[in-house]
Design an enzyme around this catalytic site. Structure first.
Site, PDB file in Angstrom:
ATOM      1  N   HIS A  14       0.935  -1.234  -0.022  1.00 48.12           N
ATOM      2  CA  HIS A  14       0.017  -0.073  -0.164  1.00 48.12           C
ATOM      3  C   HIS A  14       0.824   1.363  -0.295  1.00 48.12           C
ATOM      4  O   HIS A  14       2.151   1.134   0.112  1.00 48.12           O
ATOM      5  CB  HIS A  14      -0.893  -0.010   0.980  1.00 48.12           C
ATOM      6  CG  HIS A  14      -0.251   0.255   2.689  1.00 48.12           C
ATOM      7  ND1 HIS A  14      -0.953   0.376   3.726  1.00 48.12           N
ATOM      8  CD2 HIS A  14       1.112   0.161   2.991  1.00 48.12           C
ATOM      9  CE1 HIS A  14      -0.233   0.677   4.767  1.00 48.12           C
ATOM     10  NE2 HIS A  14       0.956   0.619   4.229  1.00 48.12           N
ATOM     11  N   CYS A  33       5.497   6.538   3.939  1.00 51.66           N
ATOM     12  CA  CYS A  33       4.365   5.786   3.513  1.00 51.66           C
ATOM     13  C   CYS A  33       3.821   6.410   2.238  1.00 51.66           C
ATOM     14  O   CYS A  33       2.901   5.993   1.734  1.00 51.66           O
ATOM     15  CB  CYS A  33       3.649   5.722   4.616  1.00 51.66           C
ATOM     16  SG  CYS A  33       3.814   4.991   6.027  1.00 51.66           S
ATOM     17  N   HIS A  39       4.918  -0.158  -0.606  1.00 46.34           N
ATOM     18  CA  HIS A  39       5.567  -1.005   0.114  1.00 46.34           C
ATOM     19  C   HIS A  39       4.695  -1.808   0.904  1.00 46.34           C
ATOM     20  O   HIS A  39       3.656  -1.671   0.989  1.00 46.34           O
ATOM     21  CB  HIS A  39       6.506   0.023   1.309  1.00 46.34           C
ATOM     22  CG  HIS A  39       5.545   0.700   2.296  1.00 46.34           C
ATOM     23  ND1 HIS A  39       4.861   1.748   1.880  1.00 46.34           N
ATOM     24  CD2 HIS A  39       5.034   0.313   3.408  1.00 46.34           C
ATOM     25  CE1 HIS A  39       3.872   2.135   2.893  1.00 46.34           C
ATOM     26  NE2 HIS A  39       4.299   1.371   4.076  1.00 46.34           N
ATOM     27  N   HIS A  41       3.556  -5.372   3.942  1.00 49.64           N
ATOM     28  CA  HIS A  41       3.488  -5.550   5.529  1.00 49.64           C
ATOM     29  C   HIS A  41       2.917  -7.112   5.342  1.00 49.64           C
ATOM     30  O   HIS A  41       2.385  -7.280   4.520  1.00 49.64           O
ATOM     31  CB  HIS A  41       2.537  -4.722   6.250  1.00 49.64           C
ATOM     32  CG  HIS A  41       3.113  -3.224   6.347  1.00 49.64           C
ATOM     33  ND1 HIS A  41       4.113  -3.001   7.090  1.00 49.64           N
ATOM     34  CD2 HIS A  41       2.505  -2.155   5.808  1.00 49.64           C
ATOM     35  CE1 HIS A  41       4.257  -1.488   7.205  1.00 49.64           C
ATOM     36  NE2 HIS A  41       3.210  -1.141   6.223  1.00 49.64           N
ATOM     37  N   ASP A  79      -4.779 -10.677   0.011  1.00 46.43           N
ATOM     38  CA  ASP A  79      -3.679 -11.097   0.159  1.00 46.43           C
ATOM     39  C   ASP A  79      -2.766 -11.231  -1.115  1.00 46.43           C
ATOM     40  O   ASP A  79      -3.468 -11.473  -2.172  1.00 46.43           O
ATOM     41  CB  ASP A  79      -3.728 -12.923   0.399  1.00 46.43           C
ATOM     42  CG  ASP A  79      -2.241 -13.362   0.890  1.00 46.43           C
ATOM     43  OD1 ASP A  79      -1.438 -12.609   1.281  1.00 46.43           O
ATOM     44  OD2 ASP A  79      -2.198 -14.532   0.550  1.00 46.43           O
ATOM     45  N   HIS A  80      -1.525 -10.821  -1.184  1.00 45.31           N
ATOM     46  CA  HIS A  80      -0.905 -10.518  -2.203  1.00 45.31           C
ATOM     47  C   HIS A  80      -1.375  -9.654  -3.237  1.00 45.31           C
ATOM     48  O   HIS A  80      -1.275  -9.731  -4.419  1.00 45.31           O
ATOM     49  CB  HIS A  80      -0.228 -11.919  -2.977  1.00 45.31           C
ATOM     50  CG  HIS A  80       0.774 -12.440  -2.129  1.00 45.31           C
ATOM     51  ND1 HIS A  80       0.315 -12.997  -0.861  1.00 45.31           N
ATOM     52  CD2 HIS A  80       2.141 -12.519  -2.253  1.00 45.31           C
ATOM     53  CE1 HIS A  80       1.524 -13.594  -0.280  1.00 45.31           C
ATOM     54  NE2 HIS A  80       2.337 -13.449  -0.984  1.00 45.31           N
ATOM     55  N   GLU A 124      -0.281  -4.375  11.760  1.00 45.55           N
ATOM     56  CA  GLU A 124       0.489  -3.953  10.600  1.00 45.55           C
ATOM     57  C   GLU A 124       2.024  -4.514  10.871  1.00 45.55           C
ATOM     58  O   GLU A 124       2.645  -5.045   9.802  1.00 45.55           O
ATOM     59  CB  GLU A 124       0.717  -2.410  10.261  1.00 45.55           C
ATOM     60  CG  GLU A 124       1.253  -2.052   9.181  1.00 45.55           C
ATOM     61  CD  GLU A 124       1.284  -0.446   9.004  1.00 45.55           C
ATOM     62  OE1 GLU A 124       0.200   0.010   8.110  1.00 45.55           O
ATOM     63  OE2 GLU A 124       2.097  -0.007   9.282  1.00 45.55           O
TER      64      GLU A 124
END
Lengths: 136, 140
Positions: A14, A33, A39, A41, A79-80, A124
């Site tokens: 994100h 950010c 980037h 998490h 996810d991903h 996070e």
């Protein structure tokens, strides 16, 4: 009343950016950010449901059903993924951990049978998490 | 939409649990190994939970940089790598983790105004933890 928590992990990328802010404001408020390339998490999600224990099954909720809903509504969607570009909620909302917890609540709440959603907790990183209880 | 945000910090400090109001024997009976006159140390974990409406424009309850900056300046720099017994906060109070909780809560409550302070939680070791919400019942 018994509370049951199911944990799941997902990884996503994100970045934080508000088009109403100037470039300078975006950088000042969101810091690293704000990098538009994003980037990532490893998120940990904890979903807590509550309900009475069914005297026949001894369950508050059928864990398999809860897992299926979690997989379908959250993991398959997030996810991903690059949250800003691939998850509809974040085309217009900034994918902060706060908004992620709210979006996950809104996805899960109408889909749960039997048990009632109590809390959505999103980590996070191990040092940072957000709780949402559906409070307006 | 109201959300609760928790941030975790680590610091290390030493302390000795000893009350001048008790006899030597009572101190040992009450505090056990923690009464060792030379003190001992812990790696403390501090969790600060704040709450508030999620700001429409930023998507945040509060800016983490503000929370991190405040905790670093007002709590970590005060307690990290110190002997707690030597600090003014513990001139009157015994540096138990209960009192560390209350002291840290009060520092945040007085000085951190970017979001509502919900509670402070301390882990002294992996086996024990303490929470304080200003005397209110725990909500989270």
């Amino acid at each position: 009343m018994v509370y049951l928590t199911r944990k799941a992990e997902f990884s996503a990328s994100h970045y934080y950016h508000n088009p109403e802010f100037s470039a300078e404001e975006n950088r000042r408020i969101f810091g690293k950010c704000n990098n538009p390339n994003g980037h990532g998490h490893n998120y940990t999600l904890e979903v807590t449901v509550k309900g009475e224990v069914d005297p026949r099954s001894g369950f508050v909720v059928d864990l398999k059903q809860l897992k299926d809903v979690l997989n379908r509504e959250v993991l398959d969607a997030m996810d991903h993924r690059f949250l800003n570009k691939e998850v509809p909620e974040f085309l217009t909302r900034i994918p902060t951990t706060e908004n992620l917890a709210i979006a996950i609540w809104q996805r899960l709440s109408p889909k749960l049978e039997a048990a009632q959603l109590h809390r959505v907790r999103v980590y996070e990183t191990p040092d940072l998490f957000v709780d949402f209880y559906g409070e307006v | 939409m109201k959300a609760y945000l928790t941030r975790r910090y680590m610091f290390s400090a030493s302390h000795r649990l000893h009350s001048d109001a008790m006899s030597a024997q009572e101190n040992v009976a009450t505090y056990g190994k923690c009464n060792n006159p030379y003190g001992h140390g812990h790696n403390y974990a501090l969790e600060v939970t704040v709450s508030g409406p999620v700001d429409e424009r930023t998507g945040m309850v509060c800016n983490l940089a503000d929370l991190d900056g405040f905790v670093q300046r007002e709590i970590l720099e005060r307690f990290d790598h110190q002997n707690l017994n030597t600090l003014p906060e513990f001139a009157q109070a015994i540096p138990t983790t209960e009192n560390l909780c209350i002291s840290s809560y009060d520092i945040l409550q007085r000085g951190f105004h970017y979001a509502h302070l919900e509670k402070v939680r301390f882990e002294e070791t992996m086996m024990n933890s303490f929470e304080y919400a200003g005397g209110a019942e725990l909500r989270v």
